[in-house]
Motif scaffolding. Structure first.
Motif, PDB file in Angstrom:
ATOM      1  N   UNK A 275     -72.219   1.096  28.425  1.00 27.29           N
ATOM      2  CA  UNK A 275     -72.498   1.512  27.040  1.00 27.29           C
ATOM      3  C   UNK A 275     -73.923   1.196  26.616  1.00 27.29           C
ATOM      4  N   UNK A 276     -74.625   0.383  27.437  1.00 24.02           N
ATOM      5  CA  UNK A 276     -76.004   0.027  27.086  1.00 24.02           C
ATOM      6  C   UNK A 276     -76.938   1.230  27.105  1.00 24.02           C
ATOM      7  N   UNK A 277     -76.932   2.138  28.123  1.00 20.83           N
ATOM      8  CA  UNK A 277     -77.859   3.285  28.090  1.00 20.83           C
ATOM      9  C   UNK A 277     -77.691   4.181  26.874  1.00 20.83           C
ATOM     10  N   UNK A 278     -76.451   4.550  26.469  1.00 20.54           N
ATOM     11  CA  UNK A 278     -76.363   5.329  25.220  1.00 20.54           C
ATOM     12  C   UNK A 278     -76.925   4.597  24.008  1.00 20.54           C
ATOM     13  N   UNK A 279     -76.736   3.256  23.995  1.00 22.16           N
ATOM     14  CA  UNK A 279     -77.298   2.494  22.880  1.00 22.16           C
ATOM     15  C   UNK A 279     -78.819   2.552  22.890  1.00 22.16           C
ATOM     16  N   UNK A 280     -79.429   2.489  24.092  1.00 19.17           N
ATOM     17  CA  UNK A 280     -80.882   2.606  24.178  1.00 19.17           C
ATOM     18  C   UNK A 280     -81.373   3.971  23.730  1.00 19.17           C
TER      19      UNK A 280
ATOM     20  N   UNK B 201     -91.516  -1.291  14.255  1.00 16.59           N
ATOM     21  CA  UNK B 201     -90.428  -0.689  15.023  1.00 16.59           C
ATOM     22  C   UNK B 201     -90.948  -0.067  16.317  1.00 16.59           C
ATOM     23  N   UNK B 202     -92.163   0.506  16.274  1.00 12.84           N
ATOM     24  CA  UNK B 202     -92.729   1.109  17.482  1.00 12.84           C
ATOM     25  C   UNK B 202     -93.045   0.065  18.539  1.00 12.84           C
ATOM     26  N   UNK B 203     -93.328  -1.160  18.131  1.00 10.77           N
ATOM     27  CA  UNK B 203     -93.574  -2.235  19.091  1.00 10.77           C
ATOM     28  C   UNK B 203     -92.282  -2.835  19.633  1.00 10.77           C
ATOM     29  N   UNK B 204     -91.249  -2.843  18.804  1.00  7.51           N
ATOM     30  CA  UNK B 204     -90.018  -3.536  19.219  1.00  7.51           C
ATOM     31  C   UNK B 204     -88.985  -2.613  19.847  1.00  7.51           C
ATOM     32  N   UNK B 205     -88.817  -1.408  19.332  1.00 11.23           N
ATOM     33  CA  UNK B 205     -87.715  -0.552  19.766  1.00 11.23           C
ATOM     34  C   UNK B 205     -87.896  -0.001  21.174  1.00 11.23           C
ATOM     35  N   UNK B 206     -89.053   0.556  21.571  1.00 10.75           N
ATOM     36  CA  UNK B 206     -89.154   1.122  22.929  1.00 10.75           C
ATOM     37  C   UNK B 206     -88.858   0.120  24.048  1.00 10.75           C
ATOM     38  N   UNK B 207     -89.414  -1.118  24.032  1.00  3.80           N
ATOM     39  CA  UNK B 207     -89.026  -2.061  25.104  1.00  3.80           C
ATOM     40  C   UNK B 207     -87.527  -2.355  25.107  1.00  3.80           C
ATOM     41  N   UNK B 208     -86.957  -2.515  23.916  1.00  5.01           N
ATOM     42  CA  UNK B 208     -85.529  -2.788  23.845  1.00  5.01           C
ATOM     43  C   UNK B 208     -84.725  -1.614  24.385  1.00  5.01           C
ATOM     44  N   UNK B 209     -85.138  -0.390  24.048  1.00  3.04           N
ATOM     45  CA  UNK B 209     -84.414   0.778  24.523  1.00  3.04           C
ATOM     46  C   UNK B 209     -84.533   0.921  26.040  1.00  3.04           C
ATOM     47  N   UNK B 210     -85.694   0.627  26.597  1.00  2.00           N
ATOM     48  CA  UNK B 210     -85.860   0.702  28.052  1.00  2.00           C
ATOM     49  C   UNK B 210     -84.960  -0.299  28.754  1.00  2.00           C
ATOM     50  N   UNK B 211     -84.872  -1.514  28.216  1.00  2.00           N
ATOM     51  CA  UNK B 211     -83.987  -2.532  28.811  1.00  2.00           C
ATOM     52  C   UNK B 211     -82.542  -2.051  28.802  1.00  2.00           C
ATOM     53  N   UNK B 212     -82.116  -1.458  27.692  1.00  2.00           N
ATOM     54  CA  UNK B 212     -80.734  -0.984  27.621  1.00  2.00           C
ATOM     55  C   UNK B 212     -80.489   0.190  28.566  1.00  2.00           C
ATOM     56  N   UNK B 213     -81.478   1.062  28.719  1.00  2.00           N
ATOM     57  CA  UNK B 213     -81.297   2.227  29.579  1.00  2.00           C
ATOM     58  C   UNK B 213     -81.148   1.842  31.053  1.00  2.00           C
ATOM     59  N   UNK B 214     -81.904   0.833  31.518  1.00  2.00           N
ATOM     60  CA  UNK B 214     -81.892   0.474  32.948  1.00  2.00           C
ATOM     61  C   UNK B 214     -81.060  -0.760  33.243  1.00  2.00           C
ATOM     62  N   UNK B 215     -80.475  -1.347  32.219  1.00  2.00           N
ATOM     63  CA  UNK B 215     -79.728  -2.594  32.439  1.00  2.00           C
ATOM     64  C   UNK B 215     -78.606  -2.452  33.473  1.00  2.00           C
ATOM     65  N   UNK B 216     -77.793  -1.400  33.460  1.00  2.00           N
ATOM     66  CA  UNK B 216     -76.734  -1.311  34.473  1.00  2.00           C
ATOM     67  C   UNK B 216     -77.258  -1.156  35.895  1.00  2.00           C
ATOM     68  N   UNK B 217     -78.503  -0.761  36.045  1.00  2.00           N
ATOM     69  CA  UNK B 217     -79.054  -0.476  37.367  1.00  2.00           C
ATOM     70  C   UNK B 217     -79.871  -1.619  37.933  1.00  2.00           C
TER      71      UNK B 217
END
Length: 474
Positions: free
Chosen positions: A180-185, A142-158
């Motif tokens: 809604x992607x940043x809250x999901x991240x 989870x530590x390898x997969x979740x942080x990259x996914x969360x970063x993508x969701x946080x900056x996706x609208x920008x």
């Protein structure tokens, strides 16, 4: 900034004092996260071995290893039995205990530091190792997969390039739904932190149970403590008997020499020689006891301390007589020579005589002392127990003197001296001499009786001479 200014800046809310505690929480979370990542790293050899074995058994499953999560989770599950087998190694408990104390914040006294010495301890270590590695593997993934996914969701609208990609999530890629992607991240990161916190708390709670001592370990530790306490008590009794008697004898010898310093120079020389011999013997016994204490001696070493009837009785009587005390000694012919007695019984009997003479020197100075060493056979059956028990005041009846062939062979030590009848209470409630004498006798299965009767203080001690009883009492 002064203390008052710091309080004013904090608005009286205690934020300043709360920061160290907050830092402590985050530090604990970080250390437990590292502990879980360590478990994931320990999983890799078992995981790769399972991949190789799975490739041999099911080649088609191994082909989809890199792309199918189902196969990866299956491989993870199949590797756990290998992890459990590896956890049976004795050294695992020592390594995992050190890791749990350092990273999990487990108190140092709860996990056992040494390797697992029994199969019960090994099974517990294997259970802990499997739990640590399995949780560590899941958290590491989870530590390898979740942080990259969360970063993508946080900056996706920008980021226009990210918006152009077709991501797999349950909302539209355009319009207001995209925000809604940043809250999901952020939620993914919060879930990851919660998972790390929960897994670390679970390991911290399980560490004392699985890495701590087993009931057998606790029993062995209790036995070691009891043995150490017995050795210390025995050494304390040796010091009390040897040094206490020496001090009493030296005090009386010096007093007697002072009183006749001018009238009887010969007696003074004898008293000074006795003082020198007594002091030298006490120092030798003190050095022996202190040497055992410094070196962490065992019960066998403690038993070797001190003289016996064969080696020390004559010098003990000579030192006592040098104080001006009249001492009469009678040794029963049926007892045989003192050198033929069991060494443990002879040593304890010597201490009994020494303590009896010390009591006489302290509480009835100048009174004549009578010492009897007798061989007896005593019946142990029936409601009355031993014949001639403590209530006989040290006097034996005709039935006690008649040896029963089936009775128990005992050494009976009797010490008598006249009293003035003025201080019986202080004698009964004195120091620890009689209590420790009772402990000595009890270790051999014997008894002690002491009391005053008709102006005579009488101490009677019975010690079994049977070898089996003596060995069992050790």
């Amino acid at each position: 900034m002064s203390t008052s200014e710091q309080r004013a800046a904090g608005g009286g809310t205690g934020l300043t004092t709360g920061r160290p505690g907050e830092r402590g929480v985050w530090r604990t979370l970080g250390l437990r996260w590292v502990h879980l990542l360590q478990g994931g790293a320990q999983l890799m050899p078992f995981y790769l071995l399972t991949v190789v074995l799975l490739g041999i058994v099911r080649p088609e499953a191994a082909q989809g290893f890199g792309s199918q999560p189902r196969v990866q989770f299956l491989t993870f599950a199949l590797s756990l039995p290998l992890v459990a087998v590896g956890g049976l190694l004795p050294l695992v408990r020592a390594l995992e205990s050190a890791s749990a104390r350092t990273l999990c914040g487990v108190p140092a006294h709860e996990p056992t530091a040494g390797p697992a010495g029994s199969w019960a301890a090994r099974r517990r270590s294997a259970a802990w190792f499997t739990l640590h590695v399995s949780l560590g593997g899941l958290v590491s993934g989870a530590s390898l997969a979740v942080p990259p996914m969360a970063v993508v969701l946080l900056v996706c609208p920008l980021v226009p390039g990210l918006r152009a990609q077709r991501w797999v999530w349950p909302w539209e890629h355009a319009g207001s739904a995209l925000w809604a992607a940043p809250p999901a991240g952020a939620a993914l990161l919060a879930l990851l932190l919660a998972a790390v916190y929960g897994a670390g708390a679970l390991l911290t709670r399980c560490a004392p149970v699985l890495l701590g001592p087993t009931p057998a370990d606790r029993l062995a530790a209790a036995e070691r403590r009891a043995a150490d306490l017995a050795v210390r008590n025995r050494l304390a009794r040796e010091l009390h008997d040897s040094v206490g008697h020496a001090l009493s004898a030296v005090t009386l010898q010096a007093g007697a020499a002072r009183r006749v310093l001018q009238a009887d120079p010969g007696f003074v020389r004898e008293a000074l020689a006795a003082i020198e011999e007594t002091s030298r013997g006490a120092v030798a016994e003190l050095d022996a006891v202190l040497g055992i204490l410094r070196e962490g001696g065992t019960a066998k070493h403690a038993e070797a301390v001190g003289p016996t009837l064969a080696t020390g009785l004559e010098s003990l009587l000579a030192r006592t007589r040098a104080t001006g005390t009249e001492v009469q000694v009678r040794i029963d012919e049926a007892l045989g020579p003192p050198a033929a007695l069991d060494e443990r019984v002879s040593a304890e009997a010597f201490r009994v005589v020494q303590e009896g003479l010390s009591n006489t020197l302290r509480h009835a100075p100048g009174a004549a002392v009578r010492v009897l060493l007798e061989h007896r056979r005593e019946e142990t059956g029936g409601r009355g127990g031993r014949r001639g028990r403590e209530g006989d005041g040290g006097r034996a009846g005709d039935g006690d003197r008649e040896a029963s062939r089936g009775g128990e062979r005992t050494l009976r030590v009797t010490i008598e001296n006249a009293t003035d009848g003025t201080r019986p209470a202080s004698r009964r409630s004195g120091g620890r001499g009689l209590a420790w004498m009772a402990e000595r006798a009890a270790l051999l299965g014997g008894t002690v009786a002491a009391g005053e009767e008709d102006g005579v203080w009488r101490l009677t001690v019975r010690l079994p001479l049977t070898a089996s009883r003596t060995k069992a009492a050790r």
